[in-house]
Design a protein around this motif. Sequence first.
Motif, short mmCIF file in Angstrom:
data_model
loop_
_atom_site.label_atom_id
_atom_site.label_comp_id
_atom_site.label_asym_id
_atom_site.label_seq_id
_atom_site.Cartn_x
_atom_site.Cartn_y
_atom_site.Cartn_z
N ILE A 51 0.81 -0.96 -0.02
CA ILE A 51 -0.13 -0.18 -0.34
C ILE A 51 0.55 1.15 -0.10
CG2 ILE A 51 -1.72 1.31 1.53
CD1 ILE A 51 -2.72 -1.34 2.38
N VAL A 52 2.07 1.16 0.95
CA VAL A 52 3.03 2.87 0.97
C VAL A 52 3.65 2.71 -0.72
CG1 VAL A 52 5.33 3.22 2.52
CG2 VAL A 52 2.75 2.41 3.70
N ILE A 53 3.60 1.99 -1.44
CA ILE A 53 4.29 1.88 -2.47
C ILE A 53 3.30 2.42 -3.42
CG2 ILE A 53 5.55 -0.02 -4.26
CD1 ILE A 53 6.74 -0.99 -2.01
N GLY A 54 2.38 1.34 -2.95
CA GLY A 54 1.10 2.47 -4.41
C GLY A 54 0.95 4.10 -3.65
N ILE A 55 1.09 4.35 -2.40
CA ILE A 55 0.55 5.41 -2.40
C ILE A 55 1.72 6.79 -3.13
CG2 ILE A 55 0.30 7.20 -0.50
CD1 ILE A 55 -0.98 5.04 0.04
N THR A 56 3.12 5.91 -2.41
CA THR A 56 4.72 6.60 -2.93
C THR A 56 4.81 7.04 -4.38
OG1 THR A 56 5.05 5.98 -1.30
CG2 THR A 56 6.50 6.87 -3.38
N ALA A 57 4.33 5.91 -5.35
CA ALA A 57 3.91 5.45 -6.70
C ALA A 57 3.02 6.80 -7.41
CB ALA A 57 4.08 4.63 -7.43
N ILE A 58 2.14 6.76 -6.47
CA ILE A 58 0.47 7.92 -6.67
C ILE A 58 0.99 9.24 -6.75
CG2 ILE A 58 -1.22 8.50 -6.75
CD1 ILE A 58 -2.39 5.78 -5.83
N ALA A 59 1.85 9.77 -5.95
CA ALA A 59 2.20 10.29 -5.42
C ALA A 59 3.16 11.13 -6.28
CB ALA A 59 2.36 11.07 -3.48
N LEU A 60 4.33 10.26 -6.70
CA LEU A 60 5.51 10.73 -7.21
C LEU A 60 5.13 11.17 -8.93
CD1 LEU A 60 7.95 8.20 -6.44
CD2 LEU A 60 7.97 10.53 -6.19
N SER A 61 4.20 10.84 -8.99
CA SER A 61 3.48 10.32 -10.67
C SER A 61 1.95 12.35 -10.40
CB SER A 61 2.36 10.26 -11.36
OG SER A 61 0.93 10.02 -10.05
N LEU A 62 1.66 12.68 -9.12
CA LEU A 62 0.91 13.78 -9.42
C LEU A 62 2.36 14.77 -8.65
CD1 LEU A 62 -2.04 12.56 -7.10
CD2 LEU A 62 -2.15 12.88 -9.65
N PHE A 63 2.88 14.49 -8.64
CA PHE A 63 4.24 15.44 -7.91
C PHE A 63 5.34 16.17 -9.08
CE2 PHE A 63 8.33 16.66 -6.62
CZ PHE A 63 8.12 17.82 -6.25
N ARG A 64 5.40 15.48 -10.35
CA ARG A 64 6.19 15.55 -11.21
C ARG A 64 5.31 16.30 -12.93
NH1 ARG A 64 11.63 14.92 -10.37
NH2 ARG A 64 12.13 13.51 -8.48
N GLY A 65 4.37 15.86 -12.31
CA GLY A 65 2.95 16.51 -13.39
C GLY A 65 2.52 18.47 -12.81
N LYS A 66 2.68 18.62 -11.82
CA LYS A 66 2.54 19.64 -10.88
C LYS A 66 4.15 20.62 -11.56
CE LYS A 66 -1.22 18.52 -7.92
NZ LYS A 66 -2.53 19.83 -7.99
N LYS A 67 5.04 20.21 -11.41
CA LYS A 67 6.54 20.67 -11.58
C LYS A 67 6.53 21.00 -12.68
CE LYS A 67 10.46 20.18 -10.10
NZ LYS A 67 11.81 19.68 -9.13
N GLN A 68 5.99 20.80 -13.83
CA GLN A 68 6.51 21.05 -15.44
C GLN A 68 5.70 22.59 -15.63
OE1 GLN A 68 5.64 18.39 -17.88
NE2 GLN A 68 7.09 16.72 -17.91
#
Length: 68
Positions: A51-68
């Motif tokens: 569950i923690v790995i899944g949440i981390t992957a979702i957070a990274l995908s959303l965080f990286r998307g807003k950085k652009q």
Amino acid sequence: MSKTYQSMLLITGIVILAYGVYTLFQPETQVSIGDLDLVKAQDNTGSYITIVIGITAIALSLFRGKKQ
């Protein structure tokens, strides 16, 4: 991060999170012999890690998307 990698990371995170939640609530193994019920204690450590790995992957995908 390109949109393709972002989408793949988001989908992978959702699938991993769903699998972790499924294994967390999956019924315990139970063996019945007459009046004797043997229940194997369920260890949820692997589920929590998934569950923690899944949440981390979702957070990274959303965080990286807003950085652009």
